[in-house]
Design a protein around this motif. Structure first.
Motif, mmCIF file in Angstrom:
data_model
loop_
_atom_site.group_PDB
_atom_site.id
_atom_site.type_symbol
_atom_site.label_atom_id
_atom_site.label_comp_id
_atom_site.label_asym_id
_atom_site.label_seq_id
_atom_site.Cartn_x
_atom_site.Cartn_y
_atom_site.Cartn_z
ATOM 1 N N ARG A 91 0.831 -1.212 0.000
ATOM 2 C CA ARG A 91 0.000 0.000 0.000
ATOM 3 C C ARG A 91 0.861 1.257 0.000
ATOM 4 N N ILE A 92 1.935 1.237 0.772
ATOM 5 C CA ILE A 92 2.844 2.380 0.790
ATOM 6 C C ILE A 92 3.470 2.585 -0.584
ATOM 7 N N ALA A 93 3.901 1.479 -1.215
ATOM 8 C CA ALA A 93 4.511 1.576 -2.541
ATOM 9 C C ALA A 93 3.526 2.121 -3.568
ATOM 10 N N SER A 94 2.286 1.685 -3.507
ATOM 11 C CA SER A 94 1.300 2.171 -4.482
ATOM 12 C C SER A 94 0.970 3.641 -4.252
ATOM 13 N N GLN A 95 0.988 4.089 -2.999
ATOM 14 C CA GLN A 95 0.747 5.507 -2.719
ATOM 15 C C GLN A 95 1.901 6.366 -3.205
ATOM 16 N N GLN A 96 3.131 5.856 -3.121
ATOM 17 C CA GLN A 96 4.276 6.604 -3.619
ATOM 18 C C GLN A 96 4.241 6.742 -5.126
ATOM 19 N N VAL A 97 3.798 5.703 -5.812
ATOM 20 C CA VAL A 97 3.694 5.756 -7.271
ATOM 21 C C VAL A 97 2.624 6.773 -7.677
ATOM 22 N N ALA A 98 1.551 6.811 -6.917
ATOM 23 C CA ALA A 98 0.457 7.734 -7.245
ATOM 24 C C ALA A 98 0.775 9.166 -6.846
ATOM 25 N N GLY A 99 1.858 9.352 -6.125
ATOM 26 C CA GLY A 99 2.239 10.707 -5.731
ATOM 27 C C GLY A 99 1.641 11.174 -4.428
ATOM 28 N N GLY A 100 1.106 10.242 -3.655
ATOM 29 C CA GLY A 100 0.463 10.650 -2.405
ATOM 30 C C GLY A 100 1.403 10.599 -1.305
#
Length: 75
Positions: free
Chosen positions: A66-75
């Protein structure tokens, strides 16, 4: 040193595989006949340290993903 989303995803994958192995290992041993099943209703499988280790590793893998996906999305 910040971890990249790709690195976090790889760590999450490793934790997920290790967690699944901890959860599935006793089941596979029982199915192949190398380990005896607990008596019905004993609840020992849920108190097993291996089961809890698998559960915690799987939760950690989901959290890192979840952290990795938020970083990709720019959050």
């Amino acid at each position: 040193m910040a971890l990249t989303p790709e690195t976090l995803s790889l760590i999450a994958l490793g934790l997920g595989i290790a967690g699944f192995a901890c959860l599935a290992g006793p089941v596979i041993l029982r199915l192949t006949g190398r380990a005896q099943a607990e008596p019905p209703g004993s609840g020992k499988s849920l108190r097993s340290p291996l089961w809890w280790a698998g559960f915690l590793l799987t939760v950690a893998a989901i959290f890192l993903q979840r952290i990795a996906s938020q970083q990709v999305a720019g959050g």
